[in-house]
Design a protein around this motif. Structure first.
Motif, PDB file in Angstrom:
ATOM      1  N   THR A  11       0.673  -1.085   0.041  1.00  0.00           N
ATOM      2  CA  THR A  11      -0.044   0.078   0.195  1.00  0.00           C
ATOM      3  C   THR A  11       0.809   1.344   0.022  1.00  0.00           C
ATOM      4  OG1 THR A  11      -1.533  -1.150   1.347  1.00  0.00           O
ATOM      5  CG2 THR A  11      -1.785   1.374   1.291  1.00  0.00           C
ATOM      6  N   ILE A 151      -7.778  -5.034   1.351  1.00  0.00           N
ATOM      7  CA  ILE A 151      -6.919  -4.243   0.415  1.00  0.00           C
ATOM      8  C   ILE A 151      -6.781  -5.210  -0.829  1.00  0.00           C
ATOM      9  CG2 ILE A 151      -4.754  -3.167  -0.208  1.00  0.00           C
ATOM     10  CD1 ILE A 151      -4.413  -2.529   2.737  1.00  0.00           C
ATOM     11  N   VAL A 182      -6.422  -0.199  -3.689  1.00  0.00           N
ATOM     12  CA  VAL A 182      -5.136   0.323  -3.207  1.00  0.00           C
ATOM     13  C   VAL A 182      -4.866   1.891  -4.062  1.00  0.00           C
ATOM     14  CG1 VAL A 182      -3.662  -0.364  -5.240  1.00  0.00           C
ATOM     15  CG2 VAL A 182      -2.727   0.040  -2.681  1.00  0.00           C
TER      16      VAL A 182
END
Length: 278
Positions: A11, A151, A182
């Motif tokens: 991320t 995510i 993301v």
């Protein structure tokens, strides 16, 4: 503006790569030596700490923290609380998880919902959030907490699992999960950089909590891949960690990032997200 990143993983790396032009320099930590375009890397691990990190922090205007707690403590604060407090940073972002809310029985929740962690890892997350917020209150720095849902994005999505033959269409009646692309996380962090609010907590999540089997089926249809058979949750082959996620059921609202930060999600549901990845 100089950015310092604790933990340049999936991320934080995506955010750095997408927003690199806004920063004069980027310094980031990894647990092992590596080379990444656009960033100066420092080793920071339980076994080794680059001595130059304190000097890097002395030049940091923004600090992004993407390291999970270790043995109940936040590694960055444990090692560098004084250096962070003395840094010129006007923005500190801590990446947390919606897991801190625990099980809400499928109810809708938002940032006003008190944390109710059900596992040690999420109790440690709450403690880390509180420690970062306390540093912000003590120093006057704008510390923000970003609670992320599941995510996904390039290289980390349902298509990858289907192609690898690892996808399971697990069915647990009533179970839903929120997700977040993301790229929408990066959008939220960039918006927060423009308007820091000390002590802010944001849920960073999509608009539609959905059953996991529906996501797998939609991905298989889009990619023209075989649909895995439905598997009852009770008999599914899951790791203890994966199984623990199914013990928490909630629907998470994201209204605050929209109203306060002006975020418009590029991928408001898993359908847009998967279409963009196919």
């Amino acid at each position: 503006m100089n950015l310092f990143v604790f933990g340049l993983g999936y991320t934080a790396g995506h955010f750095m790569a997408r927003e690199r032009a806004r920063f004069a320099g980027v310094t980031a930590t990894r647990q092992a030596p590596a080379a990444i375009d656009g960033a100066t890397l420092r080793v920071f691990s339980p076994d080794e700490t680059d001595p130059r990190i304190a000097d890097d922090l002395a030049r940091a205007d923004a600090i992004l923290v993407s390291i999970p707690p270790d043995s109940g403590a936040d590694p960055a604060l444990h090692a560098f609380a004084d250096a962070i407090a003395a840094s010129p940073a006007r923005w500190i972002g801590y990446l947390s998880t919606i897991g801190v809310y625990g099980d809400q029985g499928g109810a809708w929740i938002d940032e006003a919902t008190p944390p109710a962690p059900t596992h040690q890892r999420t109790r440690d997350r709450v403690a880390a959030e509180e420690a970062w917020l306390a540093l912000g209150a003590r120093t006057g720095k704008a510390v923000q907490i970003f609670r992320l849902s599941g995510i996904y994005g390039p290289g980390r999505n349902a298509f990858e699992k289907l192609r690898q033959g690892k996808a399971q269409r697990i069915v647990k009646p009533g179970q839903v999960f929120n997700r977040i692309h993301v790229d929408d996380i990066a959008t939220t962090l960039a918006a927060s950089l423009e308007r820091p609010r000390p002590g802010a907590i944001y849920n960073v999540t999509d608009d539609e909590p959905a059953p996991p089997q529906d996501v797998t089926a939609f991905a298989a249809e889009l990619a023209g891949l075989p649909l895995p058979p439905a598997v009852d949750f009770d008999t599914a082959n899951l790791s203890p960690m994966a199984r623990s996620f199914y013990g928490e059921n909630k629907r998470v609202r994201n209204r605050l990032i929209r109203e306060e930060l002006g975020v418009e999600l590029a991928y408001p549901t898993y359908r847009e997200g998967l279409r963009g990845l196919v």
